[in-house]
Design a protein around this motif. Sequence first.
Motif, PDB file in Angstrom:
ATOM      1  N   GLU A 127      -3.145  20.600   1.779  1.00  0.00           N
ATOM      2  CA  GLU A 127      -3.251  19.159   2.016  1.00  0.00           C
ATOM      3  C   GLU A 127      -2.524  18.388   0.917  1.00  0.00           C
ATOM      4  O   GLU A 127      -1.856  17.374   1.195  1.00  0.00           O
ATOM      5  CB  GLU A 127      -4.730  18.767   2.048  1.00  0.00           C
ATOM      6  N   THR A 169       0.767  15.954   1.396  1.00  0.00           N
ATOM      7  CA  THR A 169       0.699  14.554   0.977  1.00  0.00           C
ATOM      8  C   THR A 169       1.833  14.205   0.015  1.00  0.00           C
ATOM      9  O   THR A 169       2.462  13.145   0.116  1.00  0.00           O
ATOM     10  CB  THR A 169      -0.657  14.265   0.312  1.00  0.00           C
ATOM     11  N   THR A 186       4.528  12.438   3.034  1.00  0.00           N
ATOM     12  CA  THR A 186       3.971  11.113   3.333  1.00  0.00           C
ATOM     13  C   THR A 186       4.794  10.060   2.637  1.00  0.00           C
ATOM     14  O   THR A 186       5.489  10.321   1.650  1.00  0.00           O
ATOM     15  CB  THR A 186       2.503  11.003   2.857  1.00  0.00           C
ATOM     16  N   LYS A 189      -8.029  12.704   4.347  1.00  0.00           N
ATOM     17  CA  LYS A 189      -8.344  11.419   4.975  1.00  0.00           C
ATOM     18  C   LYS A 189      -8.835  11.601   6.404  1.00  0.00           C
ATOM     19  O   LYS A 189      -9.500  10.706   6.960  1.00  0.00           O
ATOM     20  CB  LYS A 189      -7.085  10.527   4.970  1.00  0.00           C
ATOM     21  N   TRP A 190      -8.518  12.721   7.034  1.00  0.00           N
ATOM     22  CA  TRP A 190      -8.944  12.978   8.401  1.00  0.00           C
ATOM     23  C   TRP A 190     -10.420  13.378   8.476  1.00  0.00           C
ATOM     24  O   TRP A 190     -10.997  13.470   9.559  1.00  0.00           O
ATOM     25  CB  TRP A 190      -8.081  14.079   9.017  1.00  0.00           C
ATOM     26  N   MET A 191     -11.042  13.631   7.305  1.00  0.00           N
ATOM     27  CA  MET A 191     -12.468  13.935   7.271  1.00  0.00           C
ATOM     28  C   MET A 191     -13.257  12.643   7.084  1.00  0.00           C
ATOM     29  O   MET A 191     -12.779  11.696   6.448  1.00  0.00           O
ATOM     30  CB  MET A 191     -12.786  14.895   6.121  1.00  0.00           C
TER      31      MET A 191
END
Length: 703
Positions: free
Chosen positions: A165, A169, A173, A274-276
């Motif tokens: 992750e 990022t 990103t 951030k998806w959690m």
Amino acid sequence: MEGKKKLTKELGLFDVFAISTGAMFSSGFFLLPGLASQYTGPSVFVAYLVSGLLILPAMFSMAEIATALPRAGGAYFFLDRSLGPLMGTIGGLGTYLSLVFKTAFAIIGIGAYAAIFWDVPVQLVAVAATMVFTGLNLIGAKKTSGLQNFFIIFLLVVLGGFIFEGLYTVFFTERIEGPSANEHFTPFFTNGIEGIITTAGFVFVSYLGLTKVASVAEEIKNPERNIPLGMLLSLVITSVIYFLGVFVMVALIDPKDFANELAPAATAAKQLFKWMPGQTGAYLMVGAAMAAFASTGNAGLLSSSRYPFAMARDKLFPPRFARVGKSGTPILSILFTSGLVLFLILVVSEEGIAKLASAFQLFIFMLINFSVIVFRKSNIESYDPGYKSPWYPGMQIAGIFVSLVLIVYMGWMAVIFSGIVTLLSFLWYYYYAREKVKREGAIFHWFALLGKYQYSELENEFMTILKEKGLRQGDPFDETITRARITSLEKDVEFDDLVAHVAEVFSTEMHASKETLINEFMTTSAIEPALIIPEVSILYAKSEGVDHPSLHIVLSSRGIRKPVGKGGISSEDYIRIFFFLVNPPSDSRQQLRMLSRLVDIIEREEFVEEMFDHKSHRKIKEYLLHNERFFTVRLLPQSAQFELVGKKLKEISLPPDVLVALIERDSETFAPHGDTVLEEHDALTLIGEPKSIAQLFDKYLKQ
């Protein structure tokens, strides 16, 4: 009584990997990166990789000694048996204090991560955790290998997710264009090469988990494979995760805050996942961190408290430290160690603890590298490592040099403190232990080349360890037993005549010199005391002209008087069973392993009586072979194996690792060949790998 003290060998390759890796992923990953960045800036993740490379010589050296001497006590035992009890005292105390410092550092990490969620003092939480771990150790709480393995899998999954992750990022990103353009990485080397070296020494504590493998070497199955392979896998995976994980931390955390950050992994995780929902990612990282710290802290207290215990058994510490309570734990040693941990938590800073722990371990690794040179130069034949360090002695010399350089870069405080501990250890040995300890290390065998004396009992101890390790894969012990010549004597024979006769038989069969064999059989060696068993004598020789190991067994029902000159046996003793073993001169250590296996067999209860109870050569050889690697099957009518009758041996389908070693037919025993035709009532002795033997047993004999 001795057998009851022997530790069970139940740890496999993954257990070795888990012990080492679990001990390295605590403070090194979750607490240290921010503090370490003070010395080199954003390049701190490079320093972790450099530190992993610099530990390679010590890892190779430790793996070699651990495969030769798989004994509890780890570095202390290695240094004591190589450099003598004085250096054993210094090394033992140094290793002990290194583990205590690392334990204190890990427990402080629990407080640091607890403070993320609760407004609690870091030191107070650390003190409370220490008290809990002390209680668990006092009541004998055991950490099963299954729980440790589960913990490592969980930890690696969490860290793998964090790195994946984080890299995504950083590189994919819009928030961060890339590390080269990010101000977090400028300037990259804040203190040049000196900063990298200083930081590499500072984070060296992150790799101290390798020493725990040596401490449990006695409990590892197949140590000659699992110790070096487990250590190498652990070091490679740990180094990669450190390198990538700390890179992610540098990229995500504000440089102004990073140097003072005590929970960098959790801080970085807050910007990820951030998806959690909510702060699930950060909670997950904190949970993994606290579990890692708790495991390292509890295991550290357990392993470090065994050093005073082990040294007390060797008379280097007061005997009361070797006393075991009702729960089976060394109570005084645990309490003493817990007191030191509490002292460090309350008095020394986190940075100071890390520096001192690294400096001590660098000193120990320097001695471990030197110990390999000592063992090799001592010419102790029973020093028989299953794994040998590559590029000897250059690897060891490089390791000594690296340790010295890193210690210097750690600063004068670490150097002075290491010197103080060395001085105090020397004074302790000189005024307390010197008169109580009578042994010397392998270095005196090396000095023997210069006219100094040896400590003969060291050969015996190493021979005992060799016996416990067992045969190495490829050692032709079983084949040697099946080919062995057996002679039964009913008349009186003089010992010298018997030796001459056996030597002549060997010389005729193998074109070896009879005189050389006689001299070898009659020469007393340093390992002789380890071979003394009542009514049994083992004589051995190496000679040119011998191309494979060969054994001659002599049974004398009346006994043969053996003179004092061989092995220190009293002239009143009579020997009833002789083993004459000859080997090629090229592999003396293989001969020692085969001798140690013979001793292991001879030490069975009622060995002499059982040998004479067997009336056929096949029965005698099967008794000597008796283990999970062989079984006997007789070709009887109406049995599953009767289908083999009338077939040539080469026509029978057997597993590739199984051999028909012997056939008994009409009271005669012989070694078959491929064209041997099997007949009714033949008794076949099969030897091979345990798994294949078990399958054949189920097929032919299991009802």
